[in-house]
Scaffold this active site. Structure first.
Site, short mmCIF file in Angstrom:
data_model
loop_
_atom_site.label_atom_id
_atom_site.label_comp_id
_atom_site.label_asym_id
_atom_site.label_seq_id
_atom_site.Cartn_x
_atom_site.Cartn_y
_atom_site.Cartn_z
N GLN A 143 0.86 -1.17 0.00
CA GLN A 143 0.00 0.00 0.00
C GLN A 143 0.90 1.23 0.00
OE1 GLN A 143 -3.70 -0.43 0.14
NE2 GLN A 143 -2.83 -2.37 -0.61
N ALA A 181 -11.96 2.69 4.23
CA ALA A 181 -10.94 1.84 3.59
C ALA A 181 -10.10 2.63 2.60
CB ALA A 181 -11.63 0.67 2.90
N HIS A 182 -9.15 1.96 2.01
CA HIS A 182 -8.21 2.63 1.10
C HIS A 182 -8.90 3.20 -0.14
CE1 HIS A 182 -6.98 -1.61 -0.59
NE2 HIS A 182 -8.28 -1.48 -0.49
N ASN A 183 -8.45 4.40 -0.50
CA ASN A 183 -8.91 5.07 -1.72
C ASN A 183 -10.36 5.52 -1.68
OD1 ASN A 183 -6.60 2.95 -2.90
ND2 ASN A 183 -6.50 5.07 -3.54
#
Lengths: 337, 337, 337
Positions: free
Chosen positions: A194, A235-237
């Protein structure tokens, strides 16, 4: 201690009655006593006005005539109350400067007026803006930047990211942890590194024990003025538009894009890789499984009912498709069946 | 190491068989071996009794005759087991006194018999009662009071509040963080100062990473004997009646009032500003959107089913109102339609 | 900095175009510029390929012909991307050795190559394997063992348990806290001592602010290769089969047994004392109230809809059983009614 007249002046409000009354504390209408300032901002509490023992009440024009005590009259009583409450707030002890127990990399830049609480650890290449206050036992990872006038309460972890000005982060929040990214292999899962950041705008508030992961490549983005309650998972993005409000226990999956001025009530779940328009409200515990393209209020879930009825209903639900198929065969239901 | 006879005496129980058998550890019926104490408290595990290799089993009268080994017979085997297990529990290392690394404001009052773990930070005007134990890396904010015989595990944060006696708070819990209060303005949100406290009764247990916010004006109240599991979110001004049990991942919105002796199963969500009567049980993941005035069991949600069926059912649900409207027009459904 | 030729060699991939191009960073197809490596692993992003400014793209055979820049062609582009990204990852600062501020019991065994971050506290009888890295402010309780090549980020708490090799635990996670066990008495609840451990296999990943409780007697078991996202709650005596993936905000109640290679999507809730077979997928926010004996995809919940429609639907749901009873009386629905 503030007089009614002085308070009204500070709030830009009018008042009726004695301007010399001194106000020592804040209380609700029903619990207020001598020397207390109270307020009426919701019709739900109007019934307590007639019998309040407050010394003064902040309220709107329409309630002024019915106020049995000194009235401080303004257009938006809740907003005026918020300003008044600021005067009575006991600020936590922020001792200016860096506590001797703090462990700071020599390459950290800390601007003037900052307060860094005991046992906080700050890694290299961190930049912290003016008047920002970090509580006890925080961890700020290498390369993080934090703007001016921010407050990070005790026990906040920022592993990576760029944080704007006037941001509040509450205890136990974890910002910039690795996103949940794995490649499926035949015999298990391989971790996807990541590499992205977390970019948090100005005037954002992040609740206790909430988590906001760093992006996989592009950053996770939290817009200006976004307010996030406790135990929210982002969460990511994920991208959150400005001034959106997210209540407790909401979970937002990777790469979801939430518009501006949205309101997500408690416990809402948002599936990944979808888009929600501006000005969308989602009611509590709803699950959003597809994009929402128009402003409005949306819901899912079933109503609470006695368990005996629910058990019968659950059985019906399991057969719902079959029932309607059967009815349709007999031509009893028109339309899109 | 304890003999059967001695254990039975301590539990106020009878026993059959050899009272001199020595018990060295606790195990489940199916995994027990020589020297193990086991117990039978749920019919689900009765099938393991006949073949157990335990040296002694705590059980009720009705199972005594079928016990192949020494039986310790009592009225409430689970309660007796809990007492017995206490004897075998390996307590974590609580070194009495204040670890040299602890940072304590000179105005803190710590009663005798306390243990304060390494790197814990305690601000001014804190009072800690007799024999209370704080784990490693806790933060206790200015003005907090903690009663006697409490246990706060490693990494607990108490920002504000008054905590009773015999309270257990598990790692990562955050008590007394600011509630989620904002006034809507035309162009965003203004923070409402949170001035209230958190008052936690006696014999309360609070799970790991749970969060209990301070009140806006009046306090958030957690009654005596309340048991709260992990990752529970309790918003500002919530009131929880005594001996209520709240399982993991429950979220309770602001100003909700929960009665005494309630049971909220895992993942339940409670909307704010409502009231739930005493002795109400809510089953898992239900959403409570209105007040519940009578004791009983309540549920919401839909049953788990194969995804292919669920997809069809979901389509039916979207058209449910239309279907029934159509049926009603043809006079096929009686009643409240 | 790596050349295309060198990267392709490391990935076991072919490439088309200029092998001498130097790649300095990773970017998404749509955001990539000169010197960027990108990848195409999902059809959703194919539309960005034609116009990408990346210097090279990792992709599959079928997309190679349409790649406007240097193509690195391999069978599993996402897996190859993960390997490539590893080269560009900026590892956090792990200074080898034990930071001087660390408080370690003299009985702790720390193998070679370990890194222990500032302010971490390690109690007695702990064993930490080779090359394992603990972040800042962790707490490792008495008797815990941690394998080789593990990474515990800042602020991880392990109260009890045995952790395998190559395990990643993210910030704020709490492992081995006491399970939620109480005996109902007439006037409240008695705590049941929690004596069991937590056993975590190899190659497990545990997300930020997740909680995994110790067992009551037998241990809680997390199988090899299990991946757990943020804010997941795993109660005492849960068993998770190997390579199962658990997304954010999932809650699993006590003694539930989850199979291998399962996938639990975000917000799923699992009732206690049930069993889920291998290769079961549960879609987001579903509630599993009974055992699932066959591999497959399962769901519960209702679809998101405009709130006005949802309100009508909720009323219908409350009367669903009554409606169908009424229809059945008139003989309009066949089958299992």
């Amino acid at each position: 201690m503030v007089t009614v007249a002085s308070l009204a002046r500070q709030l830009g409000a009018n008042y009726t009655g004695d301007g010399n009354i001194e106000l020592a504390s804040i209380a609700t209408l029903q619990n207020a006593g001598e020397g207390c300032l109270s307020f009426l901002a919701s019709s739900q509490y109007r019934r307590y006005l007639a019998t309040t023992n407050a010394s003064a009440v902040i309220l709107g024009d329409r309630d002024a005539a019915n106020c049995p005590v000194t009235a401080i009259v303004c257009e938006n009583p809740y907003s005026a109350y918020a300003d008044a409450a600021r005067l009575f707030e006991q600020q936590p002890q922020w001792q200016q400067g860096v506590h001797p127990s703090v462990i700071v990399d020599p390459l950290v830049g800390i601007d003037s007026g900052c307060s860094i609480g005991a046992n906080t650890v700050i890694e290299g290449d961190v930049r912290i803006g003016k008047n920002t206050r970090l509580g006890v036992g925080c961890f700020i990872g290498s390369g993080v930047s934090i703007g001016q006038n921010c407050i990070l309460n005790a026990g906040v972890t920022v592993l990576t990211g760029a944080i704007g000005d006037r941001v509040v982060i509450k205890s136990g929040a974890v910002i910039g942890s690795d996103g949940f990214g794995f490649v499926r292999l035949d015999d298990g899962w391989k971790t996807v590194p990541q590499l992205g950041s977390v970019i948090i705008g100005n005037d954002v508030s992040i609740g206790a024990n909430s988590t906001i992961d760093r992006g996989a490549i592009d950053p996770t983005l939290i817009g200006d003025g976004v307010k996030i309650d406790n135990q929210v998972q982002i969460a990511h993005n994920v991208v959150i538009g400005e001034h959106t409000v997210i209540a407790g226990c909401v979970g937002i999956s990777g790469s979801a894009i939430i518009g501006a001025y949205c309101q997500l009530a408690g416990g809402v779940g948002i599936v990944g890789h979808l888009e929600i328009a501006d000005h969308v409200t989602i009611t509590g515990m709803s699950m959003v499984t597809h994009s929402i393209k128009r402003a409005g209020i949306y819901s899912s879930g079933t109503p609470i009912m006695p368990n005996t009825l629910w058990r019968k209903t659950a059985v019906r639900l399991k057969h719902l498709d079959k029932y309607f198929r059967s009815i349709a065969k007999e031509g009893k239901v028109k339309g899109t069946m």
